[in-house]
Design an enzyme around this catalytic site. Structure first.
Site, PDB file in Angstrom:
ATOM      1  N   LYS A 113    -107.530 -61.413  64.879  1.00 19.98           N
ATOM      2  CA  LYS A 113    -108.586 -62.189  64.211  1.00 19.98           C
ATOM      3  C   LYS A 113    -107.982 -63.322  63.390  1.00 19.98           C
ATOM      4  O   LYS A 113    -106.893 -63.166  62.827  1.00 19.98           O
ATOM      5  CB  LYS A 113    -109.426 -61.335  63.259  1.00 19.98           C
ATOM      6  CG  LYS A 113    -109.205 -59.883  63.299  1.00 19.98           C
ATOM      7  CD  LYS A 113    -110.069 -59.114  62.327  1.00 19.98           C
ATOM      8  CE  LYS A 113    -110.137 -57.680  62.832  1.00 19.98           C
ATOM      9  NZ  LYS A 113    -110.668 -56.735  61.893  1.00 19.98           N
ATOM     10  N   LYS A 144    -107.096 -51.452  67.539  1.00 18.17           N
ATOM     11  CA  LYS A 144    -108.530 -51.336  67.814  1.00 18.17           C
ATOM     12  C   LYS A 144    -108.828 -49.848  67.884  1.00 18.17           C
ATOM     13  O   LYS A 144    -108.407 -49.162  68.818  1.00 18.17           O
ATOM     14  CB  LYS A 144    -108.889 -52.055  69.119  1.00 18.17           C
ATOM     15  CG  LYS A 144    -110.380 -52.032  69.395  1.00 18.17           C
ATOM     16  CD  LYS A 144    -110.714 -52.922  70.576  1.00 18.17           C
ATOM     17  CE  LYS A 144    -112.206 -52.969  70.866  1.00 18.17           C
ATOM     18  NZ  LYS A 144    -112.871 -51.695  70.944  1.00 18.17           N
TER      19      LYS A 144
HETATM   20  S1  IVH Z   1    -113.269 -56.496  63.991  1.00 12.80           S
HETATM   21  C1  IVH Z   1    -116.321 -59.719  63.754  1.00 12.80           C
HETATM   22  N1  IVH Z   1    -111.335 -54.760  64.002  1.00 12.80           N
HETATM   23  O1  IVH Z   1    -114.472 -52.437  68.270  1.00 12.80           O
HETATM   24  C2  IVH Z   1    -115.416 -58.784  64.347  1.00 12.80           C
HETATM   25  N2  IVH Z   1    -113.319 -54.236  65.206  1.00 12.80           N
HETATM   26  O2  IVH Z   1    -115.431 -53.360  70.976  1.00 12.80           O
HETATM   27  C3  IVH Z   1    -115.645 -57.450  63.806  1.00 12.80           C
HETATM   28  N3  IVH Z   1    -113.260 -52.040  66.282  1.00 12.80           N
HETATM   29  O3  IVH Z   1    -117.758 -52.341  67.538  1.00 12.80           O
HETATM   30  C4  IVH Z   1    -114.909 -56.412  64.478  1.00 12.80           C
HETATM   31  N4  IVH Z   1    -111.243 -51.454  65.607  1.00 12.80           N
HETATM   32  O4  IVH Z   1    -116.360 -52.058  65.435  1.00 12.80           O
HETATM   33  C5  IVH Z   1    -112.573 -55.052  64.439  1.00 12.80           C
HETATM   34  N5  IVH Z   1    -109.539 -53.320  63.905  1.00 12.80           N
HETATM   35  C6  IVH Z   1    -110.772 -53.593  64.325  1.00 12.80           C
HETATM   36  C7  IVH Z   1    -111.510 -52.687  65.119  1.00 12.80           C
HETATM   37  C8  IVH Z   1    -112.781 -53.059  65.552  1.00 12.80           C
HETATM   38  C9  IVH Z   1    -112.324 -51.075  66.300  1.00 12.80           C
HETATM   39  C10 IVH Z   1    -114.582 -51.943  66.971  1.00 12.80           C
HETATM   40  C11 IVH Z   1    -115.675 -52.757  66.385  1.00 12.80           C
HETATM   41  C12 IVH Z   1    -116.578 -53.072  67.553  1.00 12.80           C
HETATM   42  C13 IVH Z   1    -115.778 -52.696  68.733  1.00 12.80           C
HETATM   43  C14 IVH Z   1    -115.803 -53.817  69.730  1.00 12.80           C
END
Ligand code: IVH
Length: 409
Positions: free
Chosen positions: A292, A123
């Site tokens: 995911k 993340k």
């Molecule tokens: S997936 C539908 N993957 O974390 C799900 N988000 O706290 C879409 N973020 O604003 C997000 N790394 O933009 C996803 N590997 C990752 C991520 C990620 C950072 C961000 C994301 C969101 C925030 C949520």
């Protein structure tokens, strides 16, 4: 001066039932939360770490639960402040549900399905952006904003050079999502350059990445060394059937793509642990691991709330607070003449460094926490940023604690 649109509900407080100090504390908390929301959502900066924000918000929620007449604090997610460069997202850019324990991850897996494949990836602690490519050309870059409306940052993204302007073998339409970040070496180099010219150090890579996209000096944007990691395909024709295929598509057209591992449900926790082990070696800031569902149809089938999809989860790293004792507060006068309170406490180890000072932001922040000299305090250092006090332990008070005087009186 920016035309700031405040969408907050101003609540008339009829506080007769609540003791005055709680009313004042609630007022201070509401002010701080509002300022933090405004800075975070409208100015790409943060006044405090997520943990400090969460701590203040739950302190407010506790007070509000006890004294319902204090009403609720403003909702988070202030709308962007400049209508002229708004971008309305074609589909809502949702956030992620958070988990802080392995048990919560297991519950998530059980709810989604233990016979399915999952993608596990870092993340990234940066700034979410949405990029649109038309016939292989970058036509728009926008921040997430409140998820419905973001801010156009196309020029800044182009200046930063984080993505190719033209893609090879791209589909006619390709909308993607990712995180703009500032790698640690670039952040450290920037602070060294600032020190040489007598400028104060920037607080964290995340804030700096966000602030950099706000600059109008394109040479400076290009010079800062931003990077991007893309992790989602929002729209293209045909849509990939799995997240793994979506990432392969991004890679095949020459876009910087996140490293992701596709594993069975039974291997998710060990993969999270392995990524956790590697975290210290990453050159980019992370604040957790994202899990995911790989299969898009299963992901869509699970649906979403207005805030997050049910098919993805952020397993957040919790920065453990350390307890110590507040010895005093010093007021540091900056170049602009503004005084900032700095807490002085009994030295403690935080992320491998002996620490005895933390920022207290301003007097309202001190009052919001009802902080007193001699208090047992909880200190954290989130995401490599400056240490912060996230709370006091009122039950440990002996009665000998003394209030922190207002330096202007
Ligand atoms: S997936 C539908 N993957 O974390 C799900 N988000 O706290 C879409 N973020 O604003 C997000 N790394 O933009 C996803 N590997 C990752 C991520 C990620 C950072 C961000 C994301 C969101 C925030 C949520």
């Amino acid at each position: 001066m920016r035309n700031v649109l405040l969408f907050f509900i101003v609540v008339h407080l009829s506080c007769s039932a609540a003791p005055l100090s709680f009313v004042q504390q609630a007022d201070n908390l509401r002010l701080i939360l509002r300022q933090a929301d405004e800075a975070y959502y409208n100015h790409h900066s943060s006044l405090m770490s997520d943990a400090a924000y969460d701590a203040l918000r739950s302190q407010y929620d506790r007070l509000a639960a006890e004294y319902p007449e204090l009403a609720s604090a403003s909702p988070v997610g202030a709308p962007p402040s400049e209508p002229s460069n708004h971008v309305v997202h074609a589909i809502p850019i949702l956030s992620l549900q958070k988990a802080y324990t392995d048990e919560a991850v297991e519950t998530f897996l059980e709810n989604c399905g233990t016979n399915l494949l999952y993608c596990v990836e870092p993340k990234i602690d940066g700034l979410t952006v949405v990029l649109s490519y038309c016939d292989g050309l970058l036509v728009q870059a926008a921040t997430r904003g409140d998820g419905k409306t973001g801010v156009d940052v196309t020029s800044a993204i182009l200046a930063s050079g984080v993505v190719p302007v033209a893609l090879t073998n791209a589909p006619a339409q390709l909308d993607v999502r990712g995180e703009v970040l500032l790698p640690f070496p670039a952040f450290e180099a920037l602070n060294r350059r600032r020190a040489e010219t007598g400028q104060s150090p920037l607080k964290s890579p995340r804030n700096t990445a966000a602030g950099t996209l706000n600059l109008s000096d394109y040479a400076e944007i290009a010079n800062r060394g931003l990077a991007i990691q893309l992790f989602d395909v929002l729209a293209t024709e045909p849509m990939p059937a799995t997240h793994t295929e979506a990432l392969a598509l991004l890679e095949s057209v020459g876009l910087p793509t996140i490293e992701s591992r596709t594993v069975a449900a039974s291997d998710v926790l060990s993969t999270v642990a392995a990524l956790n082990q590697q975290r210290a070696g990453f050159l980019f800031p992370t604040d957790g691991v994202v899990i995911k569902l790989d299969d898009r149809a299963a992901f869509e089938h699970l649906g979403a709330t207005a805030h997050h999809p049910h098919g993805a989860l952020a397993r957040k790293y919790k920065d453990r607070p350390v307890e110590t004792r507040l010895l005093g507060v010093d007021w540091a006068r900056g170049a602009t003449g503004k005084s900032t309170p700095i807490a002085r406490f009994e030295p403690v180890e935080l992320q491998g460094a002996t620490t005895q000072n933390a920022t207290l932001h301003n007097l309202a922040h001190i009052r919001a926490m009802d902080l007193r000299i001699g208090d047992c305090i909880q200190v954290i250092r989130a995401g490599g940023a400056v240490p912060e006090i996230i709370g006091v332990c009122p039950e440990r008070r002996t009665g000998s604690e003394t209030p922190i005087p207002d330096p202007s009186l």
